[in-house]
Design an enzyme around this catalytic site. Structure first.
Site, PDB file in Angstrom:
ATOM      1  N   CYS A  67      76.606 -31.387 -83.929  1.00  0.00           N
ATOM      2  CA  CYS A  67      77.531 -32.153 -83.587  1.00  0.00           C
ATOM      3  C   CYS A  67      78.639 -32.205 -84.704  1.00  0.00           C
ATOM      4  O   CYS A  67      78.246 -31.948 -86.278  1.00  0.00           O
ATOM      5  CB  CYS A  67      77.290 -33.377 -83.193  1.00  0.00           C
ATOM      6  SG  CYS A  67      76.065 -34.035 -81.999  1.00  0.00           S
ATOM      7  N   CYS A 362      87.395 -24.543 -69.434  1.00  0.00           N
ATOM      8  CA  CYS A 362      86.307 -25.310 -71.011  1.00  0.00           C
ATOM      9  C   CYS A 362      87.510 -24.862 -72.025  1.00  0.00           C
ATOM     10  O   CYS A 362      86.748 -25.024 -72.240  1.00  0.00           O
ATOM     11  CB  CYS A 362      85.252 -25.096 -70.999  1.00  0.00           C
ATOM     12  SG  CYS A 362      85.288 -22.661 -71.051  1.00  0.00           S
TER      13      CYS A 362
END
Length: 405
Positions: A67, A362
């Site tokens: 992350c 994307c």
């Protein structure tokens, strides 16, 4: 130590100071100290924090590279992702309405690529540290669905059984209706003893399926995914939308954009994420480069009930896009290309003058390039819907509709 002010976030989620110097886990407006190392800052200390800074929900955030944005508030991340799309379009001279960002909840990822390697005392499985091949274990990961978490234990055993100390493996872990579906890359060549070890491992971890490189070692239960009520068994490691919530949002937007269409071409169709929902109301022609994914789609379609006709083709749409003549019979197209976009295919769609297009992307930059082609051909673009199913990452997905007047 020198003080720096963070001016903005870069495309990968790093703060950017004058230079440019990149500072991970910082936010615009913050004053920090740090040590330059090439174009990056290390030993970062935040002197003046942003009001958008929050405490990271995951205790592994400081070491794990999975992350990038847990230090920012949800509202800030959503606004930043919307702005990534807005800026990419403006670079191409396009102004667009950006709708509310639809963000998947924590602990919802149903597919991830895990890293695993042997150690002197056993094995490690987790995610790579940022910009490193070091494997960081993440037993309290806040990103993955709880039912996917046991894949880490299986990945450790896979590393023990099938790697040397000099190499790691990549384990694509997917949560199916029947349990864990694992596909391994980078291990030792399969031989008799390894096959026996892997079969025992699959039993021990109650895996639905285990694949090693390009070979399925064992299928204990069919690893079913369900698209619009249709059960599909994808090939090992096949593409799947990252969260069920993200998939639902993308499908709902595509269906709304193409409502009333009777003949739809689904390009880069995968195993039928959009084909099966669309086939509840329209005839669908699904085109995908992977023969294995098309075979899975075809098998599911032949056993499904209550759908309009679904035809299909395995075809490399980068080298051989559907041309304008082939597209002439369709009144709508949905296209969901990989990050490189679909420049050649978009050019043929523009030539075909198909009335409606649902473009799923994307990558805001390649989407903006493709959008500019369509707008130059006379299409109009509607609202852009941003779907954030890669929570706390710099990854951005979107859907937009194009139509001819």
């Amino acid at each position: 130590m020198t003080t720096y002010r963070i001016l903005r976030l870069g495309a990968r989620g790093d703060g950017v100071a004058e230079g440019p110097l990149f500072a991970p886990r910082t936010l615009p407006g913050e004053e920090i100290t740090g040590t330059p190392d090439g174009d990056r800052l290390t030993d970062i200390r935040v002197v003046s924090p942003s009001p958008d800074r929050v405490r990271a929900p995951c205790r592994h955030f400081a070491t794990c590279g999975g992350c990038q944005l847990q230090h920012a508030s949800d509202s800030y991340v959503a606004a930043w992702k919307a702005d990534q799309v807005r800026v990419a379009l403006r670079i191409r001279g396009i102004e667009a309405e950006i709708g509310p960002v639809l963000t998947s909840p924590p602990a919802s990822r149903r597919r991830a690529v895990l890293a695993a390697r042997r150690t002197k005392s056993g094995a490690l499985a987790g995610f790579h540290a940022r910009a490193s091949d070091q494997v960081v274990e993440v037993p309290d990961c806040q990103l993955l669905h709880p039912d996917l978490m046991p894949a880490f234990d299986a990945a450790r055993d896979l590393a023990r059984a099938g790697t040397s100390r000099k190499a790691g493996i990549a384990v694509t872990a997917t949560l199916s209706r029947a349990g864990l579906d694992l596909a391994v890359r980078g291990g030792k060549p399969l031989d008799g003893p390894l096959r026996l070890s892997l079969a025992a491992l699959a039993e021990r971890h109650d895996l639905a399926r285990l694949a090693w490189e390009d070979e399925t070692v064992l299928t204990r239960r069919a690893p079913v995914q369900v698209f619009a009520g249709v059960p599909v068994v994808p090939p090992p490691g096949a593409f799947l939308q990252a969260t069920a919530e993200g998939e639902s949002a993308l499908v709902a937007e595509v269906l709304a954009l193409l409502d009333g269409a009777r003949q739809v071409a689904d390009l880069f169709a995968g195993c039928g994420t959009f084909s099966f929902p669309l086939a509840q109301r329209a005839a669908v022609h699904a085109v995908e480069g992977s023969p294995e994914m098309i075979a899975a789609l075809d098998h599911a379609a032949r056993h499904a009930q209550g759908l309009r006709p679904i035809s299909h083709a395995a075809r490399d749409l980068f080298r051989r896009p559907l041309d304008a003549t082939e597209l002439a019979g369709f009144d709508a197209v949905v296209i969901d290309p990989p990050r490189a976009g679909a420049e050649a295919q978009i050019a043929e769609i523009a030539r075909s003058r198909v009335p409606r297009i649902a473009h799923v992307s994307c990558n805001p930059a390649t989407f903006a390039r493709d959008a500019a082609q369509l707008l130059a051909a006379g299409y109009r673009m509607g609202r852009v819907c941003v779907v954030d199913q890669f929570r706390w990452s710099s990854h951005v997905e979107l859907v937009a509709g194009f139509h001819l007047d």
